[in-house]
Design an enzyme around this catalytic site. Structure first.
Site, mmCIF file in Angstrom:
data_model
loop_
_atom_site.group_PDB
_atom_site.id
_atom_site.type_symbol
_atom_site.label_atom_id
_atom_site.label_comp_id
_atom_site.label_asym_id
_atom_site.label_seq_id
_atom_site.Cartn_x
_atom_site.Cartn_y
_atom_site.Cartn_z
ATOM 1 C CG HIS A 183 -43.858 26.538 -45.650
ATOM 2 N ND1 HIS A 183 -43.383 25.469 -45.895
ATOM 3 C CD2 HIS A 183 -45.277 26.394 -46.049
ATOM 4 C CE1 HIS A 183 -43.817 24.748 -46.577
ATOM 5 N NE2 HIS A 183 -45.248 25.468 -47.046
ATOM 6 N NE ARG A 243 -54.137 32.604 -48.661
ATOM 7 C CZ ARG A 243 -53.026 32.384 -48.260
ATOM 8 N NH1 ARG A 243 -53.067 31.646 -46.893
ATOM 9 N NH2 ARG A 243 -51.820 32.367 -48.713
ATOM 10 C CG HIS A 252 -46.574 21.758 -43.952
ATOM 11 N ND1 HIS A 252 -47.287 23.031 -43.540
ATOM 12 C CD2 HIS A 252 -46.340 21.710 -45.153
ATOM 13 C CE1 HIS A 252 -47.603 23.732 -44.722
ATOM 14 N NE2 HIS A 252 -47.076 23.056 -45.663
ATOM 15 C CG ASP A 280 -44.570 22.389 -48.860
ATOM 16 O OD1 ASP A 280 -45.538 22.163 -48.109
ATOM 17 O OD2 ASP A 280 -44.504 23.541 -49.493
#
Length: 726
Positions: free
Chosen positions: A707, A717, A655, A657
């Site tokens: 990314h 995480r 995608h 941002d």
């Protein structure tokens, strides 16, 4: 020209003094009465020695009669009468008789004698604006066209035979009034003429401060300092803080005589020091440290860390802790469990005991008072950020009965001392307050009020301050009661700003509704927020020394401490309302998320304002350094913490941002808390597979840096993400 005329007398007098002050005048003797050697008396002696006056103190060791100094002046007359017996026939001997506890010399013998002779009288009394003790005598006073009309008994000068005549008729009691005795002599025209008495109407020799506070200012000139009487344009030789003006004398005594000038700074700060150099740990003075947690206080963990960092062996320290707050009970107990054994002894008074603030402070002081081995009592409130580890040593070395280090609130003039008091005993700003707070005047200052942190000699607690109830006085708060009681015992309180010791926390807006409340303190206490939450190497990154570029135009640098990462994660888990990770999302405008994650937004925990402050203060400067020519106000629509788990949402699809640039902060540790994870920039075929905890990635958002989030294969995480300048 007018200015030159005003300044000339001071310059001329100072020049005259410097030529002849090396030896005192042989025909001048200074007599004073001091039944005990108070700090005021030591100040008087120091000022006299500065000008080489010959001083003889009468009455040392005798009891002072009367209450609160309202009576008891008869003792002074009796002692003077006796002392004059051996001087009665010395026609050329000039005797200055003065109070001492509340008097300082501003000039030397030569100027004093010159002004006395210019008065053309055999005896000169100080003059006052106010009549005391019998107002009915006012009509009998000679009318004065210019100057002060009424006699003051606190200081007078005359030839020895004349002074002998003055006191010859004294047959009163020690508790009788000396002021009334001398007044009646002066008001008798026959005796006044016979003894040849006059008053120092224009304050050329004596300056009584009572009723004249607005007339007297400090005059700095040619590396000298004097008190100038503005009403009469005179430079008095003696300054007397009579009546309720002792605090103003303390203020003037910080400067006069030449103790502090703009040219020299503090000329006496290194006098009488107690050096600790070369003393082994086992021989250092024993100190009782009183810690007071009286209200919910941010950064208590930092407070204890700073206490541990003091450059003083723990085995020479005893701890007394009063914790009034249930909110802090666990933190205090954790500190004592981890470090209590390092101290010589520990006494904890917790919230379950319900001891009031003043009573707890009395307990702490009395613990030192009752222990002959306690050399110092070091009282520290929890809202003190003690950033100078040498503070305790520096205070001990200054060798004062009571001394406080200057502490101020960040960016404000609020501090832990007052330079003056109002008529009702509350705060008033002294002329030098701002200069002291801002460090333009540096020294050790006699002040009327200190709070939050101070050091008291154990010997003072067992002598002048032996009263066990130091922290109650009328209806005053404990801090004001403490200072009022100390002033009442004529013990000086000093403040030092010779070093940067630390600062005071702001408690005004501290919240206790969160799991980790300190996170919300970035506005109120920015310095402490930075110390606790911003990585120690951030400044190196800002200087370009710890910035990496693992992929094209992707920067990587340290930003958060381990504590910041842990507390942010724990705060989110405590809140617990994680999104479902689907496209429908009512939290955002339009209700649709194109690239959903399982996350919690900063605004859900009411942290949006604080997060923006963090971006402005710490991210924006890095952005402007790493992307030259781009300036940001760090605006954002989305800031959130993402959670990746193998059985929940392990990864994120490719995608762009919705941002000009993005920050992505790793909040936990790969290989310890989780396995896998990382970020891949597809266009550059470049991956970052081992994010460092507390480090952030910064990269462009839309258009260039397409990314994806790589799969987390084990554990959980967490990352903190902001889409900046959407």
């Amino acid at each position: 020209m007018r200015l030159l005329l005003l300044l000339a007398p001071l310059g001329w007098l100072l020049l005259a003094e410097t030529k002849g002050d090396a030896k005192p005048e042989d025909n001048l003797l200074v007599l004073t009465v001091a039944t005990k050697e108070t700090e005021g008396f030591r100040r008087f002696k120091r000022s006299a020695q500065f000008f080489n006056y010959k001083i003889q103190a009468l009455g040392l060791g005798e009891d002072w009669p009367g209450e609160a100094m309202l009576a008891g002046g008869g003792l002074k007359v009796r002692l003077l009468k006796k002392a004059l017996e051996k001087h009665a026939d010395k026609e050329n001997l000039v005797i200055l008789f003065t109070d001492s506890y509340d008097v300082v010399f501003a000039s030397g013998p030569r100027e004093l004698l010159k002004k006395f002779r210019q008065a053309r009288s055999q005896v000169v009394f100080s003059a006052e604006e106010l009549i005391y003790p019998d107002r009915r005598l006012e009509a009998k006073y000679p009318v004065v066209s210019d100057g002060k009309r009424f006699l003051g008994s606190g200081g007078f000068i005359g030839y020895a035979p004349n002074l002998s005549k003055l006191v010859a008729e004294w047959e009163g009691q020690d508790s009788d009034s000396d002021q009334l005795f001398y007044t009646k002599i002066f008001l008798d025209p026959e005796k006044r003429e016979q003894i040849n008495i006059t008053l120092d109407h224009r304050c050329r020799i004596f300056q009584n401060l009572d009723g004249a506070l607005d007339e007297v200012v400090l005059k700095f000139e040619m590396g000298q300092v004097r008190a100038r009487n503005l009403a009469y344009d005179t430079l008095p030789v003696l300054i007397h803080g009579n009546g309720p003006t002792k605090l103003q004398l303390n203020y003037l005594g910080n400067y006069i005589p030449r103790f502090w000038t703009f040219e020299t700074g503090c000329a006496v700060c290194d006098e009488g020091l107690r050096s600790l150099k070369g003393i082994g740990d086992e021989a250092l003075p024993a100190v009782l440290v009183g810690v007071f947690i009286e209200q919910p206080t941010p950064f208590l963990s930092l407070f204890f860390q700073r206490l541990l960092r003091l450059h003083y062996p723990q085995k020479r320290l005893r701890l007394f802790i009063h914790n009034h707050e249930q909110h802090h009970k666990a933190q205090v107990e954790q500190f004592l469990a981890e470090h209590g054994d390092e101290y010589q002894s520990v006494k904890l008074v917790g919230p379950e005991v319900r001891v009031a603030n003043a009573d707890a402070r009395n307990m702490g002081a009395d613990l030192c008072r009752q222990d002959r081995g306690c050399t110092y009592y070091f009282s520290v409130d929890a809202d003190v950020a003690l950033t100078e580890p040498k503070t305790l040593r520096l205070l001990i070395e200054q060798n004062k009965n009571v001394i406080a280090p200057l502490m101020t609130r960040h960016g404000r003039l609020w501090s832990n001392f007052w330079g003056a008091l109002s008529a009702d005993g509350y705060y008033a700003r002294s002329e030098d307050y701002v200069d002291i707070v801002q460090g333009r005047r540096v020294g050790v200052w006699n002040v009327p009020y200190i709070s939050n942190i101070y050091l008291i000699k154990g010997s003072a607690l067992r002598a002048e301050l032996q009263e066990t109830d130091l922290f109650h006085h009328s209806k005053l708060d404990p801090d004001m009661a403490f200072c009022a009681n100390i002033r009442q015992q004529d013990v000086f309180m000093f403040l030092t700003n010779r070093h940067s010791f630390g600062h005071l926390l702001s408690l005004d807006s501290y919240q206790t509704t969160h799991l980790h409340n300190d996170l919300w303190e970035v506005f109120s206490n920015p310095e402490d927020w930075k110390e606790k939450y911003i990585h120690e190497n951030y400044t190196k990154a800002l200087a370009g020394k710890m910035v990496e570029m693992p992929c094209p135009d992707v920067y990587w640098f340290p930003i958060f401490t381990e504590t910041a990462c842990d507390e942010l994660v724990e705060e989110m888990e405590h809140y617990g309302q994680w999104s479902l990770g689907d496209n429908k999302d009512n939290r955002i405008q339009g209700g649709y998320e194109n690239v959903p994650t399982i996350d919690i937004h900063m605004n859900q925990i009411n942290f949006e304002r604080e997060w923006h402050k963090f971006l402005v203060e710490y991210i924006a400067p890095m952005t402007e350094k790493l992307y030259p020519g781009y300036y940001t106000r760090a605006q954002f629509d989305l800031a959130f913490v993402v959670r990746y788990k193998p059985d929940e949402q392990p990864s994120l699809v490719p995608h762009h941002d919705a941002s000009t640039f993005t920050i992505n902060i790793a909040l936990n540790r790969v290989g310890v808390d989780y396995e896998g994870g990382g970020c891949r920039f597809l266009r550059y075929n470049c991956s970052i597979r081992a994010p460092r905890k507390g480090w952030t990635l910064m990269h462009p958002g839309r258009l260039t840096h397409y990314h994806e989030g790589l799969p987390t294969t084990k554990g959980t995480r967490y990352i903190a993400v902001s889409f900046v300048d959407p």
